[in-house]
Design a protein around this motif. Structure first.
Motif, short mmCIF file in Angstrom:
data_model
loop_
_atom_site.label_atom_id
_atom_site.label_comp_id
_atom_site.label_asym_id
_atom_site.label_seq_id
_atom_site.Cartn_x
_atom_site.Cartn_y
_atom_site.Cartn_z
N GLU A 77 0.83 -1.20 0.00
CA GLU A 77 0.00 0.00 0.00
C GLU A 77 0.87 1.25 0.00
N ARG A 78 1.92 1.24 0.84
CA ARG A 78 2.81 2.40 0.90
C ARG A 78 3.50 2.64 -0.44
N GLU A 79 3.99 1.57 -1.05
CA GLU A 79 4.69 1.72 -2.33
C GLU A 79 3.78 2.27 -3.41
N LEU A 80 2.54 1.81 -3.45
CA LEU A 80 1.59 2.32 -4.43
C LEU A 80 1.24 3.77 -4.12
N PHE A 81 1.08 4.10 -2.84
CA PHE A 81 0.82 5.47 -2.39
C PHE A 81 1.92 6.40 -2.91
N GLU A 82 3.17 5.98 -2.76
CA GLU A 82 4.29 6.81 -3.21
C GLU A 82 4.36 6.87 -4.73
N GLN A 83 4.08 5.77 -5.40
CA GLN A 83 4.17 5.72 -6.85
C GLN A 83 3.09 6.58 -7.51
N VAL A 84 1.90 6.57 -6.97
CA VAL A 84 0.80 7.35 -7.54
C VAL A 84 1.11 8.84 -7.46
N GLN A 85 1.85 9.25 -6.42
CA GLN A 85 2.17 10.66 -6.25
C GLN A 85 3.20 11.17 -7.26
N LEU A 120 16.22 7.67 3.72
CA LEU A 120 17.30 8.56 3.29
C LEU A 120 17.10 9.10 1.88
N GLY A 121 16.05 8.63 1.19
CA GLY A 121 15.71 9.22 -0.10
C GLY A 121 15.82 8.31 -1.31
N TRP A 122 16.34 7.11 -1.15
CA TRP A 122 16.38 6.20 -2.30
C TRP A 122 15.02 5.59 -2.51
N THR A 123 14.72 5.22 -3.76
CA THR A 123 13.44 4.59 -4.05
C THR A 123 13.46 3.16 -3.52
N ARG A 132 -4.60 10.52 -17.11
CA ARG A 132 -3.20 10.82 -16.82
C ARG A 132 -2.57 9.71 -15.97
N LEU A 133 -3.33 9.24 -14.97
CA LEU A 133 -2.84 8.14 -14.13
C LEU A 133 -2.54 6.90 -14.97
N VAL A 134 -3.47 6.55 -15.84
CA VAL A 134 -3.29 5.37 -16.69
C VAL A 134 -2.09 5.56 -17.61
N LEU A 135 -2.01 6.72 -18.24
CA LEU A 135 -0.93 6.98 -19.19
C LEU A 135 0.44 6.89 -18.52
N GLU A 136 0.58 7.47 -17.33
CA GLU A 136 1.89 7.54 -16.69
C GLU A 136 2.24 6.30 -15.88
N LEU A 137 1.24 5.55 -15.40
CA LEU A 137 1.54 4.43 -14.51
C LEU A 137 1.28 3.04 -15.08
N ARG A 138 0.61 2.96 -16.22
CA ARG A 138 0.24 1.65 -16.78
C ARG A 138 1.42 0.69 -16.85
N ASP A 139 2.54 1.16 -17.36
CA ASP A 139 3.70 0.29 -17.53
C ASP A 139 4.56 0.19 -16.27
N LYS A 140 4.33 1.07 -15.32
CA LYS A 140 5.16 1.08 -14.11
C LYS A 140 4.62 0.18 -13.00
N VAL A 141 3.30 0.03 -12.95
CA VAL A 141 2.73 -0.82 -11.90
C VAL A 141 2.70 -2.25 -12.39
N ALA A 142 3.04 -3.13 -11.51
CA ALA A 142 3.03 -4.56 -11.84
C ALA A 142 2.56 -5.30 -10.60
#
Length: 157
Positions: free
Chosen positions: A24-32, A120-123, A79-89
């Motif tokens: 949930e946290r990773e998706l929360f950060e990715q959507v932002q 510390l800031g790394w993904t 916009r969400l679909v366009l930018e995240l479609r290939d990034k979410v798995a």
């Protein structure tokens, strides 16, 4: 029970968000990462849909499911679909090819190092890759402090 958190730093505030699961946290950060989507909208998305439903809606371009979230209109959904479609798995797709996952979700050394690195800031991906490289070595450290130090060296390369 563990609570997974993320700290959102703004000019005027420090806000700590808590989640039941790391997914949930990773998706929360990715959507932002999408322009115009902040913590409030990302949290609303996860309040209406589970992470699996969000991933499905994004990969299948299900705009109807995304627009059910208060604050997300048709343009935002597109916009969400366009930018995240290939990034979410699916979460299983993020498992390294060796099949060994550096974290176990049990609060062990690997989890502590990942949280420190992301703090510390790394993904999450960068932190997991560095930790996987370090733990794959035959002389891999076992202590959290040594593991963190070695992972930081790996990220500095």
């Amino acid at each position: 029970m563990r609570l997974v958190t993320t700290l959102v730093v703004r000019e005027e505030s420090l806000t700590l968000y808590g989640f039941h699961h790391r997914e949930e946290r990773e998706l929360f950060e990715q959507v932002q990462t999408v322009s115009g989507v902040g913590p409030r909208l990302a949290l609303a998305l996860l309040s209406v849909h589970s992470p699996e439903e969000v991933r499905r809606a994004l990969t299948e371009s299900d705009l109807a499911a995304l627009t059910r979230v208060p604050g997300i209109g048709r343009k935002s959904a597109e916009r969400l679909v366009l930018e995240l479609r290939d990034k979410v798995a699916a979460p299983d797709a993020a498992v390294p090819a060796t099949g060994a996952r550096p974290t176990h979700g049990d609060g062990g050394a690997g989890d502590q190092v990942l949280e420190a690195l992301t703090g510390l800031g790394w993904t999450g991906k960068q932190a997991e890759a560095a930790l996987a490289t370090v733990t794959a070595r035959p002389d891999a450290p076992q202590e959290v402090s040594d593991l963190l130090r070695t992972a930081l060296r790996e990220l500095g390369r």
